[in-house]
Design a protein around this motif. Structure first.
Motif, PDB file in Angstrom:
ATOM      1  N   HIS A  29      29.755 -26.352  -9.890  1.00 40.16           N
ATOM      2  CA  HIS A  29      28.723 -26.342  -8.845  1.00 40.16           C
ATOM      3  C   HIS A  29      27.850 -27.580  -9.022  1.00 40.16           C
ATOM      4  O   HIS A  29      26.894 -27.590  -9.802  1.00 40.16           O
ATOM      5  CB  HIS A  29      27.901 -25.052  -8.970  1.00 40.16           C
ATOM      6  N   HIS A  31      26.490 -30.992  -6.571  1.00 40.24           N
ATOM      7  CA  HIS A  31      26.440 -31.767  -5.323  1.00 40.24           C
ATOM      8  C   HIS A  31      26.314 -33.230  -5.715  1.00 40.24           C
ATOM      9  O   HIS A  31      25.333 -33.613  -6.350  1.00 40.24           O
ATOM     10  CB  HIS A  31      25.238 -31.352  -4.480  1.00 40.24           C
ATOM     11  N   HIS A 209      27.991 -21.055  -1.035  1.00 40.91           N
ATOM     12  CA  HIS A 209      26.708 -20.654  -1.591  1.00 40.91           C
ATOM     13  C   HIS A 209      26.326 -19.313  -0.954  1.00 40.91           C
ATOM     14  O   HIS A 209      26.414 -19.154   0.271  1.00 40.91           O
ATOM     15  CB  HIS A 209      25.609 -21.653  -1.219  1.00 40.91           C
ATOM     16  N   HIS A 233      25.951 -19.758  -6.902  1.00 36.23           N
ATOM     17  CA  HIS A 233      24.695 -19.060  -7.239  1.00 36.23           C
ATOM     18  C   HIS A 233      24.980 -17.555  -7.397  1.00 36.23           C
ATOM     19  O   HIS A 233      25.373 -17.130  -8.452  1.00 36.23           O
ATOM     20  CB  HIS A 233      23.571 -19.300  -6.222  1.00 36.23           C
ATOM     21  N   ASP A 290      24.050 -28.094 -10.380  1.00 38.40           N
ATOM     22  CA  ASP A 290      23.665 -28.104  -8.969  1.00 38.40           C
ATOM     23  C   ASP A 290      23.280 -29.515  -8.501  1.00 38.40           C
ATOM     24  O   ASP A 290      24.105 -30.217  -7.931  1.00 38.40           O
ATOM     25  CB  ASP A 290      22.530 -27.099  -8.720  1.00 38.40           C
TER      26      ASP A 290
HETATM   27 ZN    ZN Z   1      24.325 -25.868  -4.769  1.00 40.90          ZN
END
Ligand code: ZN
Ligand code: ADE
Length: 350
Positions: A29, A31, A209, A233, A290
């Motif tokens: 996870h 970005h 998500h 998440h 994240d």
């Molecule tokens: Zn995320």
């Protein structure tokens, strides 16, 4: 007989160094746009002749105080303005992989937000090829196998996502999976049923998500309507015991991001984070960063801070690392390689 006998125990200095080596993990996870560090934002702005609305690094860093997901997203999208060329996307990706290797990441599944670039007039080819050019040799260059996930912005209409997925498929973009991100509340998974049907038909893996700010029912929708294999998440599943039981029984992976949850106020403090309760419930959780440039740390920082607050046992840390590898979309051969590496390790994150 001659020579000097080897000491039976390692010198303290050597042992301390060994202890600092993080466990091998898969980061599931992440970005890529959330890895843009303030220094790189300024360097790219200068290279591209872009005037930033901050006088300097300190003024930019002062903005990294978030009240919720949307307050972060506003800055995250604004800072993408510095990403203009393939080289910019490649430099950002290389910087992440360099740092991730130090964090113990051996496999990374990297999300990118094509719509956030298209809406600024950056062609699909520029962002995809820039990132993909670095991922193509990531294992040789950084010891990290990688794959790319096209993430779709759930606050835009489904038609936009469908058009972009068509574009990605038409250009034969090297994507392995689709994801769903951006503003969650009010944009339930059910809005993207056709997108996920199309992605499934194209042979892509599916994640979304859900249950970050949105309710546990969004996790149920992501499973039942989108048919996702993994939930990004998912922490709000803890509000629904039946859902927890289902997630445990089906071994559905939850890619948890503790420092992100604190910085976006999904939880009050790290001590309030449900991760230990999730582990205790038998959920298949992993630890991820994240948007590490915005939330104060990479995977190793997440482990280190969890370790300080919860005194996670070596067993818990090894389980989190093993979960990340098992939950990845890597080949069975690569997973076996990483599990071997993990099983050969006695020491854990500091
Ligand atoms: Zn995320
Ligand atoms: N895009 C980047 N980071 C995100 C997050 N934590 N939640 C939703 N969308 C995102």
């Amino acid at each position: 007989m001659g020579g000097t006998a080897e000491p039976e125990t390692e010198p303290d200095a050597v042992r301390a160094e060994v202890l600092a080596i993080p466990l091998p993990v898969a980061e599931l996870h992440l970005h890529i746009e959330g890895t843009l560090q303030p220094e790189l934002i300024f360097a790219l702005a200068e290279r591209n002749g872009i005037e930033l609305p901050y006088a300097g690094l300190d003024e930019l860093r002062e903005r990294y105080e978030f009240t919720d997901l949307q307050s972060f997203l506003d800055l995250y999208y604004a800072n993408m303005a510095v990403l203009q060329t393939e080289q910019d996307f490649a430099d950002m990706t290389r910087a992440y992989l360099e740092r991730a290797a130090v964090a113990g990441v051996r496999h990374a599944e990297i999300m990118m937000d094509p719509q956030a670039h298209l809406s600024r007039g950056i062609p699909l080819e520029t962002c995809v090829n820039g990132v993909a050019s670095v991922l193509a040799t990531s294992q040789e260059d950084f010891g990290i196998s990688t794959l790319l996930i096209a993430a779709f912005l759930r606050d835009l209409p489904e038609e936009s996502a469908l058009g972009v997925l068509d574009g990605l498929l038409a250009m034969n973009a090297p994507i392995a999976a689709v994801g769903l991100d951006s503003a969650e509340v009010g944009n339930p998974p059910s809005k993207f049923e056709r997108l996920y049907d199309k992605a499934r038909e194209a042979g892509l893996r599916l994640t979304a998500h859900a249950g970050e700010e949105g309710p546990a029912s969004y996790i149920v929708e992501a499973l039942d309507i989108l048919g996702v294999e993994r939930i990004d998440h998912g922490i709000r599943c803890m509000e629904d015991p039946d859902l927890v039981e289902r997630l445990v029984d089906a071994r559905i992976p939850l890619t948890v991001c503790p420092l992100s949850n604190v910085r976006l106020r999904a939880v009050d403090t790290l001590a309030d984070h449900p991760l230990p309760a999730m582990l205790a419930a038998g959920l298949n959780v992993s630890v991820n960063s994240d948007d590490p440039a915005y939330f104060g740390g990479y995977v190793d920082d997440n482990f280190a801070q969890l370790g300080m607050v919860f005194e996670l046992s070596d067993f818990d840390k090894a389980r989190l690392a093993a979960n990340s590898i098992h939950s990845s979309f890597a080949s069975e051969e690569r997973k076996a390689e990483l599990l071997d590496e993990l099983n050969g390790r006695e020491v854990t994150h500091p």
